[in-house]
Design a protein around this motif. Structure first.
Motif, PDB file in Angstrom:
ATOM      1  N   PRO A  83       4.513   2.319 -12.951  1.00  0.00           N
ATOM      2  CA  PRO A  83       3.311   3.452 -12.094  1.00  0.00           C
ATOM      3  C   PRO A  83       4.394   4.866 -11.504  1.00  0.00           C
ATOM      4  O   PRO A  83       5.633   5.366 -11.791  1.00  0.00           O
ATOM      5  CB  PRO A  83       3.593   2.536 -10.214  1.00  0.00           C
ATOM      6  N   GLU A 117       4.351  -5.315  -9.249  1.00  0.00           N
ATOM      7  CA  GLU A 117       3.688  -4.561  -9.884  1.00  0.00           C
ATOM      8  C   GLU A 117       3.889  -4.501 -11.160  1.00  0.00           C
ATOM      9  O   GLU A 117       3.641  -3.340 -11.599  1.00  0.00           O
ATOM     10  CB  GLU A 117       6.090  -3.438 -10.051  1.00  0.00           C
ATOM     11  N   ARG A 155       3.300  -2.212  -5.698  1.00  0.00           N
ATOM     12  CA  ARG A 155       2.911  -0.841  -5.759  1.00  0.00           C
ATOM     13  C   ARG A 155       1.226  -1.158  -5.339  1.00  0.00           C
ATOM     14  O   ARG A 155       0.993  -2.405  -4.737  1.00  0.00           O
ATOM     15  CB  ARG A 155       2.591  -0.655  -7.835  1.00  0.00           C
ATOM     16  N   SER A 212      -5.278  -5.288 -11.849  1.00  0.00           N
ATOM     17  CA  SER A 212      -4.330  -5.405 -10.909  1.00  0.00           C
ATOM     18  C   SER A 212      -4.871  -6.478  -9.608  1.00  0.00           C
ATOM     19  O   SER A 212      -4.151  -7.102  -9.601  1.00  0.00           O
ATOM     20  CB  SER A 212      -5.234  -4.353  -9.868  1.00  0.00           C
ATOM     21  N   ASP A 261      -2.469   1.025  -5.445  1.00  0.00           N
ATOM     22  CA  ASP A 261      -3.576   1.621  -6.893  1.00  0.00           C
ATOM     23  C   ASP A 261      -3.743   2.778  -6.243  1.00  0.00           C
ATOM     24  O   ASP A 261      -4.372   2.228  -4.954  1.00  0.00           O
ATOM     25  CB  ASP A 261      -4.904   0.588  -7.077  1.00  0.00           C
ATOM     26  N   VAL A 299       0.965  -2.678 -15.752  1.00  0.00           N
ATOM     27  CA  VAL A 299      -0.044  -1.352 -15.574  1.00  0.00           C
ATOM     28  C   VAL A 299      -0.663  -1.131 -17.236  1.00  0.00           C
ATOM     29  O   VAL A 299      -0.110  -1.132 -18.213  1.00  0.00           O
ATOM     30  CB  VAL A 299       1.304  -0.410 -15.684  1.00  0.00           C
ATOM     31  N   GLN A 310      -7.706  -0.533 -15.026  1.00  0.00           N
ATOM     32  CA  GLN A 310      -6.754  -0.853 -14.883  1.00  0.00           C
ATOM     33  C   GLN A 310      -6.977  -1.488 -13.367  1.00  0.00           C
ATOM     34  O   GLN A 310      -6.304  -2.851 -12.637  1.00  0.00           O
ATOM     35  CB  GLN A 310      -5.849  -0.008 -14.185  1.00  0.00           C
ATOM     36  N   PRO A 354      -1.783   3.695 -11.142  1.00  0.00           N
ATOM     37  CA  PRO A 354      -0.891   2.691 -10.075  1.00  0.00           C
ATOM     38  C   PRO A 354       0.568   3.839  -9.449  1.00  0.00           C
ATOM     39  O   PRO A 354       1.088   3.955 -10.368  1.00  0.00           O
ATOM     40  CB  PRO A 354       0.065   1.503 -11.469  1.00  0.00           C
TER      41      PRO A 354
END
Length: 650
Positions: free
Chosen positions: A414, A446, A511, A460, A513, A449, A456, A531
């Motif tokens: 990310p 995390e 992480r 996620s 978004d 990606v 994406q 990300p």
């Protein structure tokens, strides 16, 4: 040598030889009579002698008219034109002794100041005829005569008497006008034709108007297009409005008293070579189309009686978008009417797959016109229409900052952001952008990606178990009302993750978004996810900024700008970084320069100045180093400084 002390402005003007009409009314006038008598028919054998005197030193002047008044009412005076009496300047010389009208040159010997006089006899019947018309039977009527450019008026006593005897008699009778016309050139005539007309009005008449009447070969009468209130005029006649063949012209003159005169008829021949008229009948210009299929109809119509040949009887039709780009092209076969005066051409266009927009339908045909050369002539016409079919195309969006980083070996990580990071995206739509918003949502694991922003959002997955959901709006920007397809750059220099809705730092292995939604004016949306990790106290490169101007020191030339351009520099940029330079003028974003991959050297961008103001650059950098370092993936917004430009007073 002349004594300069004697020079006056009028004399200097006279000495220069320039004849300037005397508007100062310095001229005096006298007459050898004080009574005027006309017979009841307006005749008189008498003339009155008028003496005009220009004073010493006065400019040359011209007497061209006299206003005769017998009262103070608006209808109790008349201005009569007389043959011009040209008075020389107020100088005397040898030539003037023998020729009263001779002009004197002040620079010649023997020239001095002195009054100049000229006498002219004017027939009483010419000057006072209209007094008699207004006063047909009068004795000892006081009247005044004021010549133009004279200082004084003359007083007379006017009397009318019977014609040929001491009693009885009638006033002169006003005669009807006897108009004439003259056609310039010889026929046959085409395009515009010049016609000179004259009313030949009686001296006792007051003109009302003149009309040129035209009757074409089909008997169509036009007596409204060409009229005048002048006693003489020239008409430019558009013969293309007349049928080919013989046409009859007459001028009709009217007086204020109602008298009417008609000229003898004049016959001319009209022969115009007219192209047929090509027109788009459907969709008409300015029409709105709501169906996915657009019927198109084009007509080709004979003009006047000019024949034409239409072979092959086909029309080429081009459908173009608002930019003039060709979308579709077709050839339509045309069907003639019974008399072959009109051809009708039909086809249709399928626009179901096209966005709602403005389109142009252009039609082209080739014809051979009788009377012209044998080479086919190309006729073109077009119609603009609007399609209001609903577009289902979502807007386009490219997010440049922040973005995920691909490391050596293919692993993607990310981007890393904090409140010192910025956002940059380019959006566009076939209708228009309504808004762009970005939210930080999560937290997510995390991994996963993707290389595609839309995938994406799906990859996620769900919020990590046991974590509080974060959904924070970090930007919301309205569309810029650009033209369709015109891109809009959306730049936010600072992402506020420390505001009233706090975004916690990403935990290890987690992480967020950045979910970016771009909506168009029809409600279609483009949703992409980037990300990112939120990390305060990021380890950033020590970027250095500087700037200079051209010229290096302010230009002091009156009326010029102090600086004509500026250059901004960015140093200490790691290789493989992505950089955007956003230009501002007076606080308004005016442009962008994008560098996709740096080489570790100094970066520079320039901006030209055309007006006074404040110019600046903001840098946006993301370290995209494929070898993981302390700053890999870090997004930084850096102010490049500003340059003030002013314009020197003249």
């Amino acid at each position: 040598m002349k004594r300069l002390a004697l020079l006056t402005l009028p004399l200097l003007l006279a000495a220069c030889g320039t004849v300037i009409p005397d508007t100062g009314r310095n001229v005096t006038v006298s007459a050898n009579a004080s009574t005027i008598t006309l017979a009841s028919d307006g005749s008189s054998a008498n003339s009155t002698t008028y003496t005009f005197t220009n004073p010493a030193g006065a400019k040359p002047t011209s007497i061209t008219s006299a206003t005769v008044s017998w009262g103070t009412g608006a209808d109790q005076s008349v201005t009569v034109a007389i043959p011009a009496i040209n008075l020389p300047a107020g100088l005397t010389c040898t030539a003037a002794a023998t020729d009263p009208s001779a002009a004197c040159n002040y620079n010649e010997a023997g020239t001095s100041f002195g009054p100049r006089s000229l006498s002219r006899s004017i027939k009483d019947a010419d000057l006072f005829a209209k007094v008699l018309v207004a006063n047909p039977s009068v004795t000892s009527l006081p009247i005044t005569v004021q010549f133009n450019n004279t200082a004084n008026a003359l007083n007379f006593t006017f009397t009318s008497r019977a014609s040929g005897s001491a009693g009885g008699g009638t006033a002169p009778v006003e005669q009807a006008p006897a108009p004439v016309l003259q056609v310039v050139g010889t026929g046959p005539f085409s395009s515009n034709m010049s016609v000179n007309v004259s009313g030949n009005f009686d001296s006792l008449s007051q003109m009302d108007r003149m009309i040129l009447q035209i009757v074409d070969k089909n008997g169509v009468v036009d007596n409204t297009s060409y009229s005048t209130t002048q006693a003489q005029a020239t008409f430019s006649v558009d013969t293309t409005k007349l049928a080919n063949g013989n046409a009859t012209l007459q001028v009709i003159a009217y007086t204020k008293s109602g008298l009417r005169g008609v000229s003898s008829p004049t016959t001319i021949t009209v022969k115009n070579v007219l192209n047929p008229v090509l027109a788009v009948a459907a969709p008409s210009n300015g029409a709105t189309v709501s169906s996915p299929t657009v019927p198109a109809r084009v007509t080709l119509t004979k003009s006047g009686d000019t024949a034409f040949t239409f072979n092959p009887a086909t029309v080429s039709l081009s459908l173009m978008d608002y930019r003039g780009q060709l979308i579709q092209q077709k050839t339509a076969t045309c069907t003639p009417s019974t008399d072959a005066a009109t051809y009708t051409c039909d086809t249709s266009f399928d626009i179901a797959g096209l966005p709602a927009d403005t389109y142009t339908l252009r039609a082209t045909a080739q014809v051979v016109v009788d009377g012209a050369n044998s080479t086919p002539q190309t006729l073109t016409t077009e119609s603009r229409f609007t399609s209001n079919t609903v577009s289902v195309n979502p807007p386009a969006a490219t997010i440049s900052f922040p973005t995920a980083v691909t490391l050596t070996g293919g692993t993607r990580i990310p981007a890393r952001i904090d409140s010192g990071s910025g956002f940059f995206a380019t959006v566009s739509d076939d209708k228009g952008i309504q808004y762009v918003e970005a939210r930080l949502v999560g937290p997510y694991a995390e991994g996963s990606v993707e290389t595609d922003g839309t995938r994406q959002c799906q990859a996620s997955g769900s919020i990590l178990p046991g974590e509080s959901e974060i959904n924070v709006l970090v930007l919301n920007v309205a569309g810029a009302a650009n033209l369709p397809y015109d891109p809009q750059d959306v730049f936010i220099p600072k992402l506020d993750v420390d505001g009233s809705t706090y975004v916690p730092d990403s935990k290890p292995g987690q992480r967020y978004d950045m979910r970016v939604t771009t909506a168009d004016t029809e409600g279609n949306r483009n949703i992409q996810c980037v990300p990112v990790r939120v990390e305060r106290n990021l380890a950033r490169p020590t970027y250095a900024v500087s700037k200079d101007t051209t010229p290096s020191k302010p230009n002091t030339t009156p009326g010029e700008l102090t600086f004509t351009s500026g250059t901004w520099y960015l140093d200490n940029v790691p290789a493989n970084s992505r950089v955007a330079a956003v230009f501002y003028a007076n606080g308004k974003q005016v442009g962008t320069s994008f560098i996709s991959k740096t080489n570790g050297g100094q970066l520079s961008v320039s901006q030209t100045f055309s007006d006074p103001g404040t110019y600046s650059v903001k840098w946006l950098i993301e370290d995209m180093n494929p070898t993981l370092t302390a700053s890999t993936g870090v997004v930084t917004s850096q102010d490049g400084g500003y340059i003030n430009v002013s314009r020197n007073p003249k």
